[in-house]
Design an enzyme around this catalytic site. Sequence first.
Site, PDB file in Angstrom:
ATOM      1  CB  ILE A  23      40.704 108.234   2.697  1.00  0.00           C
ATOM      2  CG1 ILE A  23      39.811 107.765   3.850  1.00  0.00           C
ATOM      3  CG2 ILE A  23      40.705 109.759   2.619  1.00  0.00           C
ATOM      4  CD1 ILE A  23      40.286 108.200   5.232  1.00  0.00           C
ATOM      5  CE1 TYR A  53      46.979 103.713  11.879  1.00  0.00           C
ATOM      6  CE2 TYR A  53      45.313 103.902  13.598  1.00  0.00           C
ATOM      7  CZ  TYR A  53      45.782 104.244  12.349  1.00  0.00           C
ATOM      8  OH  TYR A  53      45.072 105.115  11.555  1.00  0.00           O
ATOM      9  CE  LYS A 101      39.786 100.604   6.211  1.00  0.00           C
ATOM     10  NZ  LYS A 101      39.328 101.701   7.093  1.00  0.00           N
ATOM     11  CG  PHE A 134      31.216  93.297  21.035  1.00  0.00           C
ATOM     12  CD1 PHE A 134      31.300  91.926  20.869  1.00  0.00           C
ATOM     13  CD2 PHE A 134      32.261  94.085  20.564  1.00  0.00           C
ATOM     14  CE1 PHE A 134      32.397  91.341  20.244  1.00  0.00           C
ATOM     15  CE2 PHE A 134      33.362  93.517  19.942  1.00  0.00           C
ATOM     16  CZ  PHE A 134      33.424  92.140  19.773  1.00  0.00           C
TER      17      PHE A 134
END
Length: 328
Positions: free
Chosen positions: A18, A157, A196, A219
């Site tokens: 970002i 986090y 990332k 999933f």
Amino acid sequence: MQDFNHKTIVITGGAGFIGSNLAFYFQEFFPKARVIIFDKFRNNQTFASGNPTSLGHFKNLLGFNGEVIVGDINSQEDRKNLEKIDFDIIFHHAAISDTTVMDQELVMQTNHLAFLELLQMCLQKKAVMVYASSAGTYGNTPAPNSVGIGEQPENVYGFSKLMMDMSVRKILQENPKLPIVGLRFFNVYGEREFYKGKTASMILQLGLQALEHQKVRLFEFGEQKRDFVYIKDVIQANVVAACAKKGGIYNVGSGVARSYNDIVECLKKHLGNFEVEYIPNPYSFFQTHTQAHIQDFTFDLGYEPKYSLEDGIESYIPEIKKIFEEKR
């Protein structure tokens, strides 16, 4: 929209996803602004997960014409280099954003305590502070997610980001007109996220899987929903936040929850048909539904996302194809 020309703008974590997009936004639209990037950049160190300890990468800044300071927000000496600058706005995006990091002390030091030091610096300079919070503050509480409701993070986090917001709330209770704005980002995707690695968006990861294997894995059964928000809307959110006349904490998302199957259908339109394999989900804490309540942000500051999932993926496809070609 204010004129950012002749303003001095600091972006911490400016070599990340970002932050680098913000830097290029100001370079393009406000060429007379002084833009300074402060970033730790990556080295050989990794977390236990194998992910790098810094997501900053020089390749995200190729073509950037502003100033670059190499520094760690945890270092008092490095922060002094920022203190010497008479900046008007700081966009604080430096953080440990890897949700797999279990070192609670390090995450709290980096994300919360270092932030408080930067915040005090801003208050002394009477500068605007726009900082990255996270949808991780909501944990697995029911969607749609509203600021101030259901703030029960599932990992350190998310907890560190909630502590940032709690600290800001206390300050704003005493002086609500201070220009301190927290932005709770939902699932951001788009250009310059490649570095990332494993923490990049599922949109990039599924796109690359489809190109490489003509098959993707989800999933069971792909109906988990997320609020996916395109990077250009996230940049808009940062910019309008920097124009705020008062402080606040806001969600940054599209305001719409979409499934992983929706991503697959969007990708097929641009990449051709490919196979989808559904596999068991081993994570009991895996979120099944996130959705940002964004009406307050729209009402207070005029934030209006312009990109649907279909529009964002269409805009992103050339970059995904380019990354695939360069990896081959």
